[in-house]
Design an enzyme around this catalytic site. Structure first.
Site, PDB file in Angstrom:
ATOM      1  CG  ASN A 162      -1.895  -1.170   1.158  1.00  8.47           C
ATOM      2  OD1 ASN A 162      -2.885  -1.113   0.438  1.00  8.47           O
ATOM      3  ND2 ASN A 162      -1.584  -2.248   1.881  1.00  8.47           N
ATOM      4  CD  GLU A 163       4.690   1.535  -2.734  1.00  4.86           C
ATOM      5  OE1 GLU A 163       5.035   2.263  -1.788  1.00  4.86           O
ATOM      6  OE2 GLU A 163       5.460   0.709  -3.264  1.00  4.86           O
TER       7      GLU A 163
END
Ligand code: F6R
Length: 639
Positions: A162-163
């Site tokens: 989850n950037e």
């Protein structure tokens, strides 16, 4: 129930943090919690549902779980696992797949049922991914949710993949990897271009639903992002900050990863301190930087307004503290890194005697000597010391394939020119030409190719050291065996590595050793090389008299520098010496322009070296000390 933070010391910390002295202890503690959970569930005849992570961080936890399975009968029969993520596209059989990782590090060594293992599928058609992700979520839900999720953290602040930009309610989905994440993965893939641009990851929302979340981080490399995740504002720019909203999260850190948290980095802001000299020096330099004043201009008010009133009261008046610290910094500066002959050395970093010292510079790779301390190297030689350089590893993984062909072509032409038979050489050359086009990312080169790559670096190193003024018999190539795997992953240190080092030390009997003291990358070659030197010295100590008079100076590699308060010797370079150092670095042609392993820094090595040494000089200048063109920094290691 919400866990209330009751301590002043952790005032800035927005979630619970446990700090262990090293990553091994921390990993064992996490493994123990997992084992306890599995056993508690077993006792109740229930399944334990675990969320697992990959990457370097959890390796120690998995190793300890495997150990407990083998030695303490811990069974995984009742365990169901869901991995956080997988690259996309990715074949499960690929060396870089998270499937390979999980089997190599855990599943192949325990008694888990294969059907209970879930890892996102990187082989699906794009159209099938969304449905697959929903089903992944559903499977977790139907099992009653995750009992425990373990996490690492990326330097972007990602959890799972989850950037930055990921929403707190995100579910399992296909995502695009951040550029920094791809750089960090490039070593595993033999170049960033081979790193997939996408991945399937559980979402932040998925992670959040776990009944317990443990995020782990080790090493200094993670310290800046840990500070943001723990003390920063909640923001999509740092997805891990969303964990601050969870009531069930804990960060488990080693001291290095925790080192930038306020209670460790600037403890005077959150508690009363025992003001030893190291802390005092750190605080005064910090204060000067914080408010942009030279040390000698700091006032009592400045101290009081920045959490340092206790120091002022205990050791003031503050002007005396300022002078004391100023003098200490002043005394680190020397143009005589081998000691100044016939001078009073009571306030100098190095001893005056013997006037001519035997010095040995250990260089982990064949270019660290000139990149990190080229100016000091040249000065030591110019000042008449008996300087040796020892290249600890061959560095043969870091040469481009086409350079190999170029050198082979040269060898063939030269051999021809002296009328010798080239049939053998040509055959090797043809083999190499045939090998390269089919080479897979990170595939190990043939022994012949590795040799040529090593020779290329050897000639460059000789050229650099010779430029610095060394005779050939003072240039040593150790080719330590731990490095010779042909892969990024090296062997563990063996007896031979230590014996080769002992042999060289016995030959030179140095009064001074310079070595790369890089502790940022826990698995890096620099740290391994440093430990080998320590192991060698440890064995010689008490047995050979020269060891008692031998000082060990650490320098830092291309990646980062000591903090100002840590520096114990600062060697100024004149503008002319900066150029000489640059020329010495230029001799390492295979590392110029675009090295095979640039790290996450786009600058060439010589530019990094110059930026860094200029920065050190400017840091001294800003504190009110003399203004130099550049400075190389060292810290003594007491062994
Ligand atoms: C791995 C994962 C990532 C890593 C993170 C840190 O499954 O999802 O979030 O935990 O990139 O990686 P390492 O541990 O290699 O520093």
């Amino acid at each position: 129930m919400a866990r209330l933070n009751l301590l002043e010391e952790t005032r800035y910390e927005k979630l619970p943090v446990s700090v262990y002295s090293n990553q091994h202890e921390a990993s064992v503690a996490v493994a123990n919690r997992i084992a306890a959970l599995i056993r508690a569930k077993q006792a109740k005849g229930e399944k334990a549902v675990l969320g697992l992570a990959t990457g370097v961080t959890p390796i120690g936890v998995y190793a300890e779980l495997v150990r407990q399975h083998k030695d303490a009968g811990l069974s995984f029969k009742n365990v169901i696992t869901f991995n956080l993520d997988e690259y996309y596209p990715m074949k499960p059989t690929a060396q870089q797949s998270y499937v390979t990782f999980m089997y190599e590090n855990l599943f192949s060594h325990i008694d888990i049922e294969k059907a209970n293992v879930h890892i996102p599928d990187g082989t699906l058609d794009k159209d099938a991914v969304a449905g697959y992700c929903l089903a992944y979520e559903k499977q977790i839900e139907e099992l009653g949710g995750l009992d425990l999720q373990i996490l690492g953290i990326g330097r972007t602040g990602h959890i799972g993949f989850n950037e930055p930009g990921s929403a707190p309610n995100s579910g399992t989905r296909l995502v695009t990897l951040d550029d920094l994440t791809r750089s960090d993965a490039s070593r595993d893939f033999g170049g960033k271009a081979n790193v997939p641009t996408k991945a399937i990851t559980m979402g932040i929302g998925t992670i959040f639903k776990a009944r317990e979340i443990i995020l782990m981080a080790w090493s200094k490399k993670k310290a800046p992002i840990i500070k943001k995740a723990v003390e920063g504002e909640i923001s999509g720019d740092v997805p891990a900050t969303y964990l601050q909203l969870s009531q069930h999260v804990e960060f488990v850190l080693d001291e290095a990863a925790a080192s930038e948290l306020t209670r460790f980095d600037t403890p005077w802001l959150v508690k009363d301190c025992v003001w030893d000299n190291i802390l005092k020096k750190k605080a005064v330099i910090w204060l000067a930087n914080e408010i942009g004043k030279p040390v000698l201009k700091l006032t009592e008010e400045d101290y009081n307004n920045h959490g340092m009133a206790q120091l002022a009261v205990e050791q003031g008046p503050v002007y005396n503290i300022n002078i004391d610290i100023f003098n200490q910094i002043q005394h680190t500066i020397t143009g005589w890194p081998g000691g100044k002959p016939d001078a009073d050395d009571s306030q100098r970093p190095e001893r005056a005697l013997p006037a001519k010292k035997r010095s040995i510079i250990f260089s982990p790779h064949p270019d660290d000597d000139v990149i990190s301390m080229g100016g000091t190297f040249i000065r030591l030689v110019d000042q008449g010391h008996d300087v040796h350089v020892a290249y600890q590893t061959s560095g043969n993984t870091a040469v481009w394939d086409d350079d190999v062909l170029r050198y082979m072509e040269f060898a063939i032409d030269f051999t021809n020119s002296i009328g010798e038979d080239t049939a053998h050489l040509k055959q090797s050359y043809e083999d190499m030409r045939a090998f390269f086009p089919n080479k897979q990312p990170n595939e190990i080169d043939t022994q012949e190719i590795r040799n040529v790559k090593g020779f290329i670096r050897k000639t460059e190193a000789i050229s650099g050291a010779r430029y610095a003024g060394l005779q050939d018999d003072h240039i040593h190539f150790m080719a330590l065996p731990f490095y010779e795997t042909g892969k990024i992953k090296k062997n563990s240190v063996g007896e031979e590595d230590v014996l080769l080092t002992i042999e060289l030390l016995q030959k030179v009997k140095p009064q001074q050793i310079f070595a790369a003291g890089d502790f940022a990358d826990p698995n890096g070659t620099h740290l391994v090389c440093f430990k080998i030197i320590l192991a060698a010295l440890d064995r010689l100590k008490g047995k050979e008299a020269w060891v008692e008079d031998c000082w060990l100076w650490m320098y830092r590699g291309a990646w980062h520098e000591f903090e100002t308060h840590e520096i114990e010797m600062a060697v100024p370079l004149s503008p002319q010496e900066v150029i000489r150092k640059r020329n010495a670095i230029f001799k390492h042609q295979s590392q110029k322009d675009r090295p095979v392993f640039p790290g996450d820094d786009a600058r060439e090595f010589w530019v990094r070296a110059e930026d860094r040494t200029r920065d050190t000089a400017q840091r001294y200048d800003r504190l009110g000390l003399a203004e130099y063109e550049a400075m190389e920094a060292f810290k003594r290691y007491m062994f």
